[in-house]
Design an enzyme around this catalytic site. Structure first.
Site, PDB file in Angstrom:
ATOM      1  N   ARG A  45       0.853  -1.169   0.000  1.00  0.00           N
ATOM      2  CA  ARG A  45       0.000   0.000   0.000  1.00  0.00           C
ATOM      3  C   ARG A  45       0.903   1.238   0.000  1.00  0.00           C
ATOM      4  O   ARG A  45       2.110   1.142   0.066  1.00  0.00           O
ATOM      5  CB  ARG A  45      -0.964  -0.003   1.205  1.00  0.00           C
ATOM      6  CG  ARG A  45      -0.478  -0.657   2.490  1.00  0.00           C
ATOM      7  CD  ARG A  45       0.654  -0.024   3.217  1.00  0.00           C
ATOM      8  NE  ARG A  45       0.404   1.407   3.387  1.00  0.00           N
ATOM      9  CZ  ARG A  45       1.379   2.268   3.564  1.00  0.00           C
ATOM     10  NH1 ARG A  45       2.601   1.897   3.601  1.00  0.00           N
ATOM     11  NH2 ARG A  45       1.137   3.540   3.692  1.00  0.00           N
ATOM     12  N   GLY A  46       0.234   2.435  -0.117  1.00  0.00           N
ATOM     13  CA  GLY A  46       1.017   3.652  -0.295  1.00  0.00           C
ATOM     14  C   GLY A  46       1.045   3.981  -1.782  1.00  0.00           C
ATOM     15  O   GLY A  46       1.335   3.128  -2.630  1.00  0.00           O
ATOM     16  N   ALA A  47       0.716   5.236  -2.122  1.00  0.00           N
ATOM     17  CA  ALA A  47       0.494   5.612  -3.522  1.00  0.00           C
ATOM     18  C   ALA A  47       1.613   5.196  -4.487  1.00  0.00           C
ATOM     19  O   ALA A  47       1.355   4.467  -5.452  1.00  0.00           O
ATOM     20  CB  ALA A  47       0.207   7.114  -3.607  1.00  0.00           C
ATOM     21  N   ARG A  88      -7.828   0.012  -6.526  1.00  0.00           N
ATOM     22  CA  ARG A  88      -8.105   1.056  -5.525  1.00  0.00           C
ATOM     23  C   ARG A  88      -8.250   2.397  -6.254  1.00  0.00           C
ATOM     24  O   ARG A  88      -7.457   2.703  -7.135  1.00  0.00           O
ATOM     25  CB  ARG A  88      -6.999   1.123  -4.460  1.00  0.00           C
ATOM     26  CG  ARG A  88      -6.854  -0.157  -3.633  1.00  0.00           C
ATOM     27  CD  ARG A  88      -5.843   0.012  -2.518  1.00  0.00           C
ATOM     28  NE  ARG A  88      -6.350   0.925  -1.481  1.00  0.00           N
ATOM     29  CZ  ARG A  88      -5.582   1.410  -0.502  1.00  0.00           C
ATOM     30  NH1 ARG A  88      -4.296   1.102  -0.449  1.00  0.00           N
ATOM     31  NH2 ARG A  88      -6.095   2.226   0.425  1.00  0.00           N
ATOM     32  N   GLN A 198      -1.218   2.106  10.064  1.00  0.00           N
ATOM     33  CA  GLN A 198       0.038   2.235   9.307  1.00  0.00           C
ATOM     34  C   GLN A 198       1.100   2.989  10.129  1.00  0.00           C
ATOM     35  O   GLN A 198       2.292   2.729  10.003  1.00  0.00           O
ATOM     36  CB  GLN A 198      -0.202   2.998   7.990  1.00  0.00           C
ATOM     37  CG  GLN A 198      -0.997   2.241   6.959  1.00  0.00           C
ATOM     38  CD  GLN A 198      -2.490   2.512   7.034  1.00  0.00           C
ATOM     39  OE1 GLN A 198      -3.028   2.825   8.107  1.00  0.00           O
ATOM     40  NE2 GLN A 198      -3.171   2.386   5.905  1.00  0.00           N
ATOM     41  N   ASP A 239      -1.963  11.032  -1.694  1.00  0.00           N
ATOM     42  CA  ASP A 239      -2.376  10.021  -2.667  1.00  0.00           C
ATOM     43  C   ASP A 239      -2.777  10.656  -3.990  1.00  0.00           C
ATOM     44  O   ASP A 239      -2.721  10.016  -5.035  1.00  0.00           O
ATOM     45  CB  ASP A 239      -3.523   9.200  -2.094  1.00  0.00           C
ATOM     46  CG  ASP A 239      -3.013   8.297  -0.985  1.00  0.00           C
ATOM     47  OD1 ASP A 239      -2.612   7.163  -1.275  1.00  0.00           O
ATOM     48  OD2 ASP A 239      -2.923   8.784   0.169  1.00  0.00           O
ATOM     49  N   ASN A 249      -5.090  12.394   1.351  1.00  0.00           N
ATOM     50  CA  ASN A 249      -4.169  11.498   2.058  1.00  0.00           C
ATOM     51  C   ASN A 249      -4.987  10.679   3.040  1.00  0.00           C
ATOM     52  O   ASN A 249      -6.208  10.842   3.126  1.00  0.00           O
ATOM     53  CB  ASN A 249      -3.084  12.307   2.782  1.00  0.00           C
ATOM     54  CG  ASN A 249      -1.916  11.430   3.246  1.00  0.00           C
ATOM     55  OD1 ASN A 249      -1.428  10.575   2.518  1.00  0.00           O
ATOM     56  ND2 ASN A 249      -1.533  11.603   4.512  1.00  0.00           N
TER      57      ASN A 249
END
Ligand code: MRU
Length: 343
Positions: A45-47, A88, A198, A239, A249
């Site tokens: 995960r994470g842009a 997503r 997170q 994001d 975000n």
């Protein structure tokens, strides 16, 4: 260096972020479908990491395609791109990476009738995205380091570190690592970041590995520590950033921004230019993902909420540009009016 994702001959290898910090387990994904599933279920995960995973997944899918003509390969590749785009909705890096891979397909297909050559070009493009992300976050970290005073305590929300990118520096944590590498003393306050935690699980793990002092708080403690004068700056990731500077975000970021303004604390957004979406004028157009209610009612397998209770679980929120002091990118620092500086 924390290795988040890597390309191997067997498939796409990545650390399973759902198991951190108690288990450092690497998984190898053997198909584009498995990579898409890993994005949906937040193994990764994470842009920027989502974008890079998508690129590697598409390269893997193309490599495994059995079509013997460019047309056959293109049909299969289009199907895979469509599937990947449904994983997503909020992180624009996903769509940026898919379009980058589509453009590379078109470029390679213009020069050859050999599917094998196109497949190799797609692998090379995915590896280029990997390298460029590492370089971009190092550059972003250097630009950001200038904004952080020696001895500062920085509050951050979610995880915008090596785990949220190709590895190494990260974005918001890239600014913190950049300040450290510039010889500055720096400490971090990390919001736990409910519901997926997170901050508690990933940011605290990363910073401990780097011997950067970190204190975890629950999200509802941010106002108290700011009011107590314990926070010198806030640095978060993003994001998707709209043309006017509104930034999406992790849920809770907007709340932190409002508190930072109330206490006159600089609020920085750190993101590579691959996270800019200049095609949308403001944050109102940013799609906000709604995730499974179980993320709120359960911690792991432990049920916390009563059966059947109504739950709302938006995964992101939008911080309006007027609450953002500056946007730190790999191309430099943008300040208001963002409509000009981001261009
Ligand atoms: O739901 P997640 O964990 O993918 O959300 C991640 C974030 O909101 C990060 O802050 C953002 O993607 C920036 S990552 C460099």
């Amino acid at each position: 260096m924390i290795k988040t994702i890597e390309w191997t001959d067997e498939g796409v290898r990545m650390i399973d972020q759902r198991l951190l910090p108690t288990e450092e387990k690497y998984v190898t994904l053997h198909s584009c479908e498995e990579v898409a599933e890993a994005i949906k279920t937040m193994v990764v995960r994470g842009a920027p990491a989502i974008g890079l995973s998508a690129a590697m997944g598409l390269a893997l899918g193309a490599k495994q395609a059995t079509g013997t003509s460019v047309t056959d390969l293109e049909l299969e590749f289009d199907r895979l791109c469509e599937m990947m785009s449904m994983t997503r909705p909020t992180a624009v890096n996903l769509f940026w990476a898919i379009e980058k891979m589509r453009a590379e397909f078109r470029r390679a297909a213009a020069d050859t009738e050999d599917p094998g050559t196109i497949k190799q070009a797609l692998v090379a493009q995915a590896l280029k995205i990997f390298r460029e992300d590492i370089e971009a976050n190092r550059a972003l970290g250097r630009f950001g380091a200038d904004l952080i005073p020696d001895g500062a305590t920085v509050l951050t929300h979610c995880n915008a570190g090596a785990l949220a990118t190709a590895g190494d520096y990260g974005t918001a944590l890239g600014v913190i690592r950049g300040a450290r590498d510039a010889g500055k003393r720096i400490a971090v306050i990390a919001d736990e970041t409910r519901p997926f935690l997170q901050g508690l699980r990933l940011t605290a793990w990363e910073l401990a590995k780097d011997d950067i002092p970190v204190t975890v708080i629950t999200d509802n403690m941010a106002g108290h520590v700011m009011k107590g004068g314990k926070v010198d700056a806030v640095v978060v990731g993003a994001d998707r950033i709209a043309a006017n500077g509104d930034a999406a975000n992790k849920i809770g970021t907007y709340m932190v921004a409002v508190l930072a303004q109330r206490h006159k604390i600089p609020f920085y957004v750190a993101a590579p230019v691959t996270t800019l979406d200049l095609s949308i004028p403001s944050g109102d157009q940013i799609p906000i993902e709604e995730r499974d209610t179980r993320e709120v009612t359960h911690v792991g397998d432990r049920q916390l909420g009563p059966d059947g209770v109504d739950v709302h679980n938006p995964a992101f929120d939008v911080t309006p540009n007027e609450l953002i002091t500056a946007i730190i990118t790999d191309k430099g620092v943008a300040r208001a009016p963002f409509i000009e500086s981001l261009q």
